[in-house]
Design an enzyme around this catalytic site. Structure first.
Site, PDB file in Angstrom:
ATOM      1  N   PRO A   1       5.237  -4.736 -10.580  1.00 22.11           N
ATOM      2  CA  PRO A   1       6.029  -5.959 -10.367  1.00 22.11           C
ATOM      3  C   PRO A   1       6.982  -5.798  -9.185  1.00 22.11           C
ATOM      4  CG  PRO A   1       6.960  -4.660 -12.136  1.00 22.11           C
ATOM      5  CD  PRO A   1       5.707  -3.938 -11.719  1.00 22.11           C
TER       6      PRO A   1
ATOM      7  N   LYS B 125       0.822  -1.217   0.000  1.00 20.98           N
ATOM      8  CA  LYS B 125       0.000   0.000   0.000  1.00 20.98           C
ATOM      9  C   LYS B 125       0.855   1.267   0.000  1.00 20.98           C
ATOM     10  CE  LYS B 125      -2.327  -0.782   3.770  1.00 20.98           C
ATOM     11  NZ  LYS B 125      -1.661  -2.030   4.165  1.00 20.98           N
ATOM     12  N   THR B 126       1.960   1.236   0.734  1.00 22.67           N
ATOM     13  CA  THR B 126       2.795   2.435   0.832  1.00 22.67           C
ATOM     14  C   THR B 126       3.457   2.752  -0.502  1.00 22.67           C
ATOM     15  OG1 THR B 126       3.173   2.012   3.183  1.00 22.67           O
ATOM     16  CG2 THR B 126       4.718   3.480   2.071  1.00 22.67           C
TER      17      THR B 126
ATOM     18  N   THR C 278       1.135   2.667  12.762  1.00 20.95           N
ATOM     19  CA  THR C 278       1.583   1.778  13.834  1.00 20.95           C
ATOM     20  C   THR C 278       2.940   1.194  13.449  1.00 20.95           C
ATOM     21  OG1 THR C 278       0.505  -0.192  12.902  1.00 20.95           O
ATOM     22  CG2 THR C 278      -0.808   1.176  14.395  1.00 20.95           C
TER      23      THR C 278
ATOM     24  N   LEU D 271      10.259  -4.999  -7.581  1.00 21.48           N
ATOM     25  CA  LEU D 271      11.283  -4.068  -8.051  1.00 21.48           C
ATOM     26  C   LEU D 271      12.636  -4.416  -7.451  1.00 21.48           C
ATOM     27  CD1 LEU D 271       9.273  -0.739  -7.618  1.00 21.48           C
ATOM     28  CD2 LEU D 271       9.613  -2.050  -9.721  1.00 21.48           C
TER      29      LEU D 271
ATOM     30  N   LYS E 268      -1.475   9.610   6.100  1.00 26.88           N
ATOM     31  CA  LYS E 268      -1.715   8.299   6.724  1.00 26.88           C
ATOM     32  C   LYS E 268      -2.295   8.585   8.106  1.00 26.88           C
ATOM     33  CE  LYS E 268      -0.226   3.700   7.617  1.00 26.88           C
ATOM     34  NZ  LYS E 268       0.107   2.562   6.782  1.00 26.88           N
TER      35      LYS E 268
END
Length: 474
Positions: A442, A273-274, A294, A444, A290
């Site tokens: 893909p 996600k990041t 956590t 990396l 964000k």
């Protein structure tokens, strides 16, 4: 108008119950208080113009007055007897008028309002969305409409007792929360839901309670059951435990410009996600936020990572609502640190730029004792970009996530697949999920700013993606 109000069975039933309503309507009072808490968080002007639909004896107006102070109040109810009871018992700060009115068909000459609200009344509308749309037409620019109503799943135990004897319960059917006002013209929606279980001494106590507050009107076209059948159903209901579930939907609509941005969530944690957030922020020259971070005790914080990968200056980074040390869900991390989290306190940051919001974990990761990540997504009102693995098993996880979003009426902008490209899995997600795959990222060799810039070149413009999004559709 008076003849129409007096002629409706619902108005007569509530009128008959006006004198005892306050003593019997405990759930209605609780829901009004909860709705008032939610309304008090809205950015309303000083001395707002407020229209309440189905004011009853005044639970919601009383709760709002404690929190909002002086206002220009217009309180309406379909029952003149209920309205007169409210008039006698309320002393609201500001100016106040009381009108007998069918809220489903409001008078267009009422004027404009900063807030239109209703607690446990709009479920009696014949066509809920059409009624809400008419009410929305009375909102001033920037105004808010907030309602609490019953949703699908209410009275499930009572329906089950009837089903055991091969008959349908005469109670009304209610829509799913995600379907309520999902596409009102010119309005942006936030929808949340909760379930409350009310115990009763027995089935007769349940029925007497409905009658005591005037809520015992059967569904249209239904007739009372023969006494012998009703007795058998009551015995089955008592055997089940004599409890009834109320599924409550809290909907908020705003007449204003919708925020331009997306909420990035995933089918799992550690799914990319990041990286996807950094790519989208780079592609759209967007701000990044964000809200819940956590795991900073063991890993770099995602905010710093996205700022570095997307080359975002400090002015395009918004500080998290909460930062927690343990690599756990926000709920678990907050408990471990003795911190307090309340998802309803989280609001979008003020910005005129496009905005990429990154969630923590997947859709059902808990935030506090009541809310999960999907509740926050629904509350913030942004369409979702769902990050999914490209490998074996992704179809099940991705389709389940899409179904959960669809059930809540949350629009999905598209899916981004992470990992080695898989034409078969991409086809399956698009076909069965009825959603676009926006990109395939893909593995990396190096995750750096140059790689993010290159990936960003393949992302469509934000406005084009948002133009294809339909409210309540995945």
């Amino acid at each position: 108008m008076t003849e129409q109000v007096h002629g409706r069975p619902v108005a007569r039933r509530f009128g008959d119950a006006a004198g005892r309503y306050e003593r019997q309507a405990g759930l209605q009072r609780d829901v009004a208080e909860e709705l008032a808490v939610r309304i008090a968080r809205l950015p309303l002007p000083a001395r707002p113009r407020i229209l309440e639909i189905g004011c009853g004896t005044g639970f919601l107006a009383e709760a709002l007055a404690r929190r909002l102070g002086p206002a220009c109040w217009t309180l309406t109810d379909i029952s003149p007897a209920m309205l007169e009871t409210a008039r006698r018992r309320l002393a609201l700060p500001g100016t106040c008028r009381f009108l007998a009115m069918d809220g489903e068909h409001p008078d267009a000459e009422l004027g404009e309002f900063d807030l239109i609200c209703s607690s446990m009344a709009v479920q009696w509308f014949g066509d809920l969305d059409a009624g809400l749309a008419r009410l929305g037409g009375l909102l001033a620019e920037g105004g808010w409409m907030a309602v609490a109503t019953l949703a699908d799943g209410t009275f499930a135990e009572w329906r089950a007792a009837h089903a055991r004897h091969g008959v349908d319960a005469a109670v009304r059917h209610y829509p799913r929360p995600g379907d309520i006002g999902a596409a009102l013209p010119g309005l942006r929606r936030i929808m949340q839901a909760e379930r409350r279980v009310a115990p009763h001494h027995d089935g007769m106590a349940f029925l007497r309670g409905l009658k005591a507050i005037g809520a015992d009107a059967p569904a249209p076209g239904r007739r009372p059951l023969p006494a012998a059948m009703l007795k058998r159903i009551l015995r089955s209901f008592d055997t089940q435990g004599a409890s009834v579930t109320y599924h409550l939907a809290y909907g908020t609509w705003n007449k204003g410009e919708a925020p331009r941005g997306v909420f990035v969530t995933g089918t799992d944690t550690g799914i990319g996600k990041t990286l996807v957030s950094a790519v989208l922020a780079c592609a759209w020259q967007a701000d990044y936020w964000k809200p819940l971070q956590t795991g900073v005790a063991t890993e770099p914080d995602d905010t710093g990572t996205v700022a570095r990968l997307a080359n975002l200056p400090p002015g395009r980074i918004h500080a998290p609502h909460a930062v927690l040390q343990a690599p756990l869900s926000p709920w678990a991390a907050a408990r471990a640190e003795g911190a307090r989290l309340d998802a309803s306190d989280i609001a979008l940051p003020a910005t005129r730029s496009p905005l990429v919001v990154e969630g923590a974990g997947g859709l059902l990761v808990p935030i506090d004792d009541r809310a999960t990540m999907i509740d926050l997504i629904a509350c913030l009102g942004l369409p979702v970009v769902l990050v999914a693995r490209s490998t074996l098993g992704t179809l099940n996880h991705t389709l389940l996530s899409l179904e959960a979003l669809r059930a809540r009426g949350i629009p999905v902008a598209g899916v981004v697949m992470s990992g080695e490209p898989s034409a078969g899995n991409r086809l399956g997600i698009e076909h069965f999920g009825k959603v676009r795959v926006l990109a395939e990222i893909p593995q990396l060799p190096d995750v750096d700013a140059d790689a993010v810039t290159e990936l960003a070149r393949a992302i469509e413009p934000l406005d084009r993606i948002l133009a294809a999004v339909r409210p309540g559709r995945a």
